[in-house]
Design an enzyme around this catalytic site. Structure first.
Site, PDB file in Angstrom:
ATOM      1  N   CYS A  67      24.095  37.387   5.148  1.00 58.87           N
ATOM      2  CA  CYS A  67      24.291  38.645   4.424  1.00 58.87           C
ATOM      3  C   CYS A  67      22.965  39.382   4.408  1.00 58.87           C
ATOM      4  O   CYS A  67      21.915  38.790   4.615  1.00 58.87           O
ATOM      5  CB  CYS A  67      24.730  38.387   2.982  1.00 58.87           C
ATOM      6  SG  CYS A  67      26.338  37.629   2.829  1.00 58.87           S
ATOM      7  N   GLU A 116      27.747  45.659  -4.750  1.00 58.62           N
ATOM      8  CA  GLU A 116      27.575  46.113  -3.378  1.00 58.62           C
ATOM      9  C   GLU A 116      28.827  46.718  -2.760  1.00 58.62           C
ATOM     10  O   GLU A 116      29.937  46.227  -2.963  1.00 58.62           O
ATOM     11  CB  GLU A 116      27.135  44.934  -2.500  1.00 58.62           C
ATOM     12  CG  GLU A 116      25.823  44.328  -2.930  1.00 58.62           C
ATOM     13  CD  GLU A 116      25.392  43.144  -2.097  1.00 58.62           C
ATOM     14  OE1 GLU A 116      24.175  42.923  -2.020  1.00 58.62           O
ATOM     15  OE2 GLU A 116      26.256  42.438  -1.532  1.00 58.62           O
TER      16      GLU A 116
END
EC number: 5.3.3.2
Length: 184
Positions: A67, A116
């Site tokens: 990520c 996010e």
């Protein structure tokens, strides 16, 4: 990575500024842009990784392969490639969107918040894994079907974003289709 920033987003998910990555991830993390990637080998096995104990959020937790946060002027594909090299020492190919509209908010046991807009990708690994110990403390190659079953049976053992990504039916099917293409 030194000097890495996050792109802050407004209520319409449009860029609204930048903030240093570690300063952004707090008890009140602002909405920002990220990405998540599931990596596979040519046999279709999935690379599950365990986050380093030095990570600010979810240290030591098993998660999807990699990520990160795209940097200003960087495409998602460039960002995925950069983080795969940095975290895992791997080269990748065949980057494909899996869940372009994924977004989530989660609070770690230590209170750090992830907040996010986080498109999800899959890619094929074309080199040997050489993990960066500051990022990854362990990894395993597993069959996707086994991983999806483990996520459903023991979601508490994995990062919340990985669990949420796998719970999305379209994303699950896109991962299954990606593996089928790899296996020919």
């Amino acid at each position: 990575m030194a000097g890495e920033h996050v792109i802050l987003l407004d209520e319409q998910d449009q860029p609204a500024g930048m903030l240093e990555k570690y300063a952004a991830h707090t008890l009140d993390t602002p909405l920002h842009l990220a990405f998540s990637c599931w990596l596979f080998n040519q046999q279709g096995q999935f690379l599950v990784t365990r986050r380093s104990l030095g990570k600010k959020a979810w240290p030591g937790v098993w998660t999807n392969s990699v990520c990160g946060h795209p940097q200003q002027g960087e495409t998602f594909e460039q960002a995925v490639t950069r983080r795969c090299r940095f975290e895992l020492g791997v080269e990748i190919a065949d980057i494909a969107p899996i869940h372009p509209a994924f977004r989530y908010r989660a609070v770690a046991p230590n209170g750090i918040v992830e907040n996010e807009v986080c498109p999800v990708y899959a890619a094929r690994v074309v080199s040997q894994v050489q993990p960066n110990d500051d990022e990854v403390m362990d990894y395993q190659w597993v069959d996707l079907e086994t991983m999806l079953s483990a996520l459903a049976a023991t979601p508490w053992a994995f990062s919340p974003w990985m669990v949420l990504e796998a719970e999305n039916q379209d994303a699950r099917q896109a991962l299954i289709d990606f593996v089928a293409r790899l296996r020919g």
